[in-house]
Design a protein around this motif. Structure first.
Motif, PDB file in Angstrom:
ATOM      1  N   ILE A  79       0.843  -1.185   0.000  1.00 58.65           N
ATOM      2  CA  ILE A  79       0.000   0.000   0.000  1.00 58.65           C
ATOM      3  C   ILE A  79       0.882   1.239   0.000  1.00 58.65           C
ATOM      4  O   ILE A  79       1.729   1.421   0.872  1.00 58.65           O
ATOM      5  N   GLY A  80       0.692   2.095  -0.990  1.00 58.19           N
ATOM      6  CA  GLY A  80       1.348   3.395  -0.965  1.00 58.19           C
ATOM      7  C   GLY A  80       0.476   4.343  -0.158  1.00 58.19           C
ATOM      8  O   GLY A  80      -0.686   4.578  -0.531  1.00 58.19           O
ATOM      9  N   PHE A  81       1.003   4.860   0.932  1.00 55.94           N
ATOM     10  CA  PHE A  81       0.206   5.697   1.828  1.00 55.94           C
ATOM     11  C   PHE A  81       0.862   7.065   1.958  1.00 55.94           C
ATOM     12  O   PHE A  81       2.022   7.174   2.334  1.00 55.94           O
ATOM     13  N   VAL A  82       0.098   8.100   1.625  1.00 56.00           N
ATOM     14  CA  VAL A  82       0.603   9.473   1.695  1.00 56.00           C
ATOM     15  C   VAL A  82      -0.287  10.261   2.646  1.00 56.00           C
ATOM     16  O   VAL A  82      -1.495  10.380   2.429  1.00 56.00           O
ATOM     17  N   SER A  83       0.322  10.779   3.697  1.00 58.58           N
ATOM     18  CA  SER A  83      -0.415  11.551   4.689  1.00 58.58           C
ATOM     19  C   SER A  83       0.489  12.642   5.231  1.00 58.58           C
ATOM     20  O   SER A  83       1.704  12.446   5.359  1.00 58.58           O
ATOM     21  N   LEU A 151       6.452  12.793  -1.264  1.00 61.02           N
ATOM     22  CA  LEU A 151       5.827  11.663  -0.577  1.00 61.02           C
ATOM     23  C   LEU A 151       5.080  10.750  -1.545  1.00 61.02           C
ATOM     24  O   LEU A 151       5.058   9.528  -1.376  1.00 61.02           O
ATOM     25  N   ILE A 152       4.471  11.351  -2.558  1.00 58.10           N
ATOM     26  CA  ILE A 152       3.789  10.524  -3.562  1.00 58.10           C
ATOM     27  C   ILE A 152       4.802   9.710  -4.359  1.00 58.10           C
ATOM     28  O   ILE A 152       4.602   8.518  -4.625  1.00 58.10           O
ATOM     29  N   ALA A 153       5.917  10.347  -4.726  1.00 54.73           N
ATOM     30  CA  ALA A 153       6.989   9.606  -5.420  1.00 54.73           C
ATOM     31  C   ALA A 153       7.490   8.462  -4.551  1.00 54.73           C
ATOM     32  O   ALA A 153       7.697   7.339  -5.036  1.00 54.73           O
ATOM     33  N   ARG A 154       7.672   8.734  -3.268  1.00 57.47           N
ATOM     34  CA  ARG A 154       8.112   7.696  -2.321  1.00 57.47           C
ATOM     35  C   ARG A 154       7.121   6.537  -2.279  1.00 57.47           C
ATOM     36  O   ARG A 154       7.509   5.362  -2.285  1.00 57.47           O
ATOM     37  N   ALA A 155       5.821   6.868  -2.252  1.00 59.05           N
ATOM     38  CA  ALA A 155       4.795   5.836  -2.149  1.00 59.05           C
ATOM     39  C   ALA A 155       4.745   4.949  -3.388  1.00 59.05           C
ATOM     40  O   ALA A 155       4.321   3.793  -3.310  1.00 59.05           O
ATOM     41  N   LEU A 156       5.191   5.474  -4.530  1.00 58.78           N
ATOM     42  CA  LEU A 156       5.125   4.727  -5.783  1.00 58.78           C
ATOM     43  C   LEU A 156       6.365   3.866  -6.046  1.00 58.78           C
ATOM     44  O   LEU A 156       6.414   3.149  -7.046  1.00 58.78           O
ATOM     45  N   LEU A 165      -4.207   8.413  -0.716  1.00 60.60           N
ATOM     46  CA  LEU A 165      -3.782   9.797  -0.538  1.00 60.60           C
ATOM     47  C   LEU A 165      -4.709  10.457   0.472  1.00 60.60           C
ATOM     48  O   LEU A 165      -5.888  10.678   0.211  1.00 60.60           O
ATOM     49  N   ASP A 166      -4.165  10.756   1.654  1.00 55.38           N
ATOM     50  CA  ASP A 166      -4.953  11.305   2.751  1.00 55.38           C
ATOM     51  C   ASP A 166      -4.842  12.826   2.764  1.00 55.38           C
ATOM     52  O   ASP A 166      -3.841  13.376   3.221  1.00 55.38           O
ATOM     53  N   GLU A 167      -5.855  13.490   2.215  1.00 53.60           N
ATOM     54  CA  GLU A 167      -5.909  14.946   2.147  1.00 53.60           C
ATOM     55  C   GLU A 167      -4.565  15.534   1.674  1.00 53.60           C
ATOM     56  O   GLU A 167      -3.940  16.337   2.360  1.00 53.60           O
ATOM     57  N   PRO A 168      -4.117  15.131   0.481  1.00 57.02           N
ATOM     58  CA  PRO A 168      -2.786  15.531   0.014  1.00 57.02           C
ATOM     59  C   PRO A 168      -2.649  17.019  -0.284  1.00 57.02           C
ATOM     60  O   PRO A 168      -1.530  17.517  -0.367  1.00 57.02           O
TER      61      PRO A 168
END
Length: 263
Positions: A79-83, A151-156, A165-168
């Motif tokens: 799971i890619g999780f961005v918060s 953070l999105i790059a990290r999650a991918l 994506l939690d309230e990105p």
């Protein structure tokens, strides 16, 4: 099936945080999880990432059933999780590039030596998400929008089948928000794109690529289904318990309080 929740209840102390919740996500669907503050969104996300477990009910995420196997670490790697809560956890002095590299190992901080393949992938993601110009800057010096892109790059980095994506766009101005939303739309449209859950309480962030919506209210599913059927004046007026008007423009909704006509 990417996600299947059946008759879920979650209790903390004497309070039921989530009640009688059912939710199914199929591969190829991209969902908006919409709810006001206190609706239970964070508790639900913690559960999906196996940080907490249900009091009652069945949860299956990416084919892994809660309670049947020890799945926490294995699940989180898929799971890619961005918060925004992650932003404070990275080590001072880590560069944006190092933060992205750490995603390959699902770690906060870089403790293993990345291979050339991992390094090249990180550079490609930084480039695709418009981060390459500040890849070597300290992560802590970046703007809010720049941090979210990193953070999105990290999650991918691990090609996750599910991206949350939690309230990105939290804390972003209009221009930064729209640029980030453009990047998210490109991710959804890319080959082998992950299933995406986008968490928000802002209607105007709902992109055309999000074909499904779940409305969460006071720990319960208020409604779920096709976005264009739920993000309407009638449905959201019932959801907010307040007369509102939804106007769709360029396949994006806008929300305003409805003006009542005196009789």
């Amino acid at each position: 099936m990417v996600l299947q929740i059946e008759n879920l209840f979650l209790r903390r102390g004497e309070k039921w945080i989530l009640r009688d919740m059912n939710w199914k996500i199929k591969k190829g669907e991209n969902w908006i999880l919409f709810g006001l503050n206190g609706a239970g969104k964070t508790s639900l996300l913690n559960l999906l990432n196996a940080y907490t477990f249900p009091t009652k009910g069945n949860v299956n995420v990416l084919g892994m059933e809660f309670g049947k196997t020890y799945l926490a670490e294995r699940l989180r790697k898929q799971i890619g999780f961005v918060s925004s809560s992650l932003q404070q956890k990275f080590h001072q002095g880590d560069s944006a590039y190092e933060v992205v590299l750490s995603g390959a190992f699902a770690s906060i901080g870089l403790y293993e030596t990345p291979t050339d393949e991992i390094r090249n992938k990180a550079k490609t993601l930084l480039h695709n998400l418009g981060c390459i110009d500040y890849a070597n800057r300290n992560y802590e010096t970046l703007s809010q929008g720049e941090k979210q892109r990193v953070l999105i790059a990290r999650a991918l980095m691990t090609d996750p089948p599910l991206l949350i994506l939690d309230e990105p766009t939290y804390g972003l101005d209009f221009i930064a928000r729209e640029k980030l939303l453009d990047s998210i739309e490109e991710i959804v449209k890319s080959p082998n794109a992950p299933t995406l859950i986008y968490v928000t309480h802002h209607v105007e962030e709902i992109l055309p690529v999000f074909n499904k919506t779940l409305l969460l209210k006071e720990g319960q599913v208020f409604a779920s289904g096709d976005t264009n059927e739920l993000i309407t004046s009638e449905c959201l007026s019932q959801f907010f318990e307040l007369p509102v008007t939804v106007i769709w423009n360029n396949n994006r909704p806008l929300l305003s309080k409805a003006h009542l006509v005196e009789k």
